[in-house]
Design a protein around this motif. Structure first.
Motif, short mmCIF file in Angstrom:
data_model
loop_
_atom_site.label_atom_id
_atom_site.label_comp_id
_atom_site.label_asym_id
_atom_site.label_seq_id
_atom_site.Cartn_x
_atom_site.Cartn_y
_atom_site.Cartn_z
N PHE A 89 -90.38 34.69 -9.67
CA PHE A 89 -89.17 34.24 -10.36
C PHE A 89 -89.09 34.82 -11.78
O PHE A 89 -88.01 34.88 -12.36
N TYR B 56 -89.43 32.65 -3.36
CA TYR B 56 -90.70 31.92 -3.36
C TYR B 56 -91.59 32.36 -2.20
O TYR B 56 -92.80 32.55 -2.36
N LYS B 57 -90.98 32.55 -1.04
CA LYS B 57 -91.75 32.97 0.14
C LYS B 57 -92.32 34.36 -0.05
O LYS B 57 -93.45 34.66 0.40
N PRO C 162 -85.58 32.57 -14.13
CA PRO C 162 -85.49 32.33 -12.68
C PRO C 162 -84.07 32.40 -12.15
O PRO C 162 -83.83 32.92 -11.05
N PHE D 150 -83.52 31.20 -3.56
CA PHE D 150 -84.72 30.64 -4.18
C PHE D 150 -85.86 30.55 -3.16
O PHE D 150 -87.02 30.84 -3.47
N GLY D 151 -85.51 30.13 -1.95
CA GLY D 151 -86.53 30.03 -0.90
C GLY D 151 -87.12 31.38 -0.53
O GLY D 151 -88.34 31.50 -0.35
N GLY E 224 -94.07 33.79 -4.38
CA GLY E 224 -94.44 32.57 -5.07
C GLY E 224 -93.74 32.42 -6.41
O GLY E 224 -92.81 33.15 -6.74
N ILE E 225 -94.22 31.47 -7.21
CA ILE E 225 -93.61 31.18 -8.51
C ILE E 225 -93.56 32.40 -9.43
O ILE E 225 -92.54 32.64 -10.10
#
Length: 277
Positions: free
Chosen positions: A236, A228-229, A199, A224-225, A232-233
């Protein structure tokens, strides 16, 4: 392995690391190109030569990166903890390797920034470095340093810290199977190093690939935001497969060279001392 303390110094470990890093990156460079393309969302280069773009810079950077990791790790063991390798606890091995990784990020991050830009543009190394400094300025060279520190800390903890812990346990349970335990420890240590650090590697790659033309990648938090947007997970861990394969192979290559070189130097010195006596 010998039960007597090793005579190999931190400086010599540094030299071994430089050689190991050079050999590893020359073998595994194509996987770096594939991983970067997947993380950036661009097509994987089809021409084999394109996968070797940035090789010179990667060699120039990887040699001192691995050298600093080997050297700092040994320095922490012998000068800070004042212990031989056989005396170290698992936690101490892990901690020394983690510190070594964090230190190496100051070399890794700037060099990888130029490599990523070169892979995107197709320019020569010199032309890309000149273009980067002209467009972004010298202050931009620290772009992606924080995620690089997170990545290198976990990466080194896996291949330098967890590997010897696992191998020692396996050697005790399976005496006489050094080749098998080497491969098994490389796989387990490499998988840990890749999965846990990925990640941070994804965030670093995005921050360095898009520089300042995409505001969502300006800071580590916003990066990171944004990741994720977007996906999603799972996003990463985009590009994990080629990077995990590379790290497993790197763990095997680097630790084989390190063990072989240390054992050779210790044996040679012990024989020379015996003859002198």
């Amino acid at each position: 392995m010998s039960s007597s303390p090793s005579t190999v110094t931190p400086l010599e470990h540094t030299a071994i690391g430089a050689l190991g890093g050079t050999v590893e990156v020359c073998i595994m460079q194509p996987l770096v190109g594939i991983k970067n393309a997947l993380q950036e969302g661009r097509p994987i280069p089809r021409h084999p030569a394109h996968l070797y773009r940035g090789l010179l810079m990667n060699v120039v950077s990887m040699a001192p990166i691995t050298a600093s990791q080997f050297g700092t790790n040994r320095l922490m063991q012998t000068k800070v903890l004042n212990k031989s390798e056989d005396e170290l606890t698992g936690l101490e091995r892990f901690g020394c390797a983690s510190v070594a990784g964090a230190v190496s990020a100051f070399i890794a991050s700037p060099s990888e920034l130029i490599i990523i830009q070169q892979q995107k543009s197709g320019r020569s190394l010199g032309a890309e470095a000149s273009h980067f400094m002209k467009v972004h300025g010298s202050a931009a060279i620290v772009r992606g340093l924080l995620p690089a520190m997170g990545r290198e800390t976990l990466y080194a903890a896996g291949y330098l810290g967890l590997f010897p812990i696992i191998r020692k346990e396996l050697d005790e349970k399976m005496p006489g199977s050094s080749g098998l335990t080497l491969v098994a420890a490389s796989i387990l240590g490499g998988v840990f190093a890749a999965a846990c650090s990925h990640p941070f590697d994804t965030a670093k790659t995005r921050m360095q690939a898009f520089m300042y033309d995409k505001p969502e990648y300006r800071t580590l938090r916003s990066t990171f935001g944004a990741i994720y947007k977007e996906g999603g997970i799972p996003l990463f861990w985009k590009g994990l497969s080629p990077r995990m394969l590379r790290i497993v192979c790197a763990t095997l290559i680097l630790n084989s060279m390190r063990t072989g070189a240390v054992e050779y130097l210790d044996k040679t010195r012990a024989e020379a001392a015996g003859l002198a006596a």
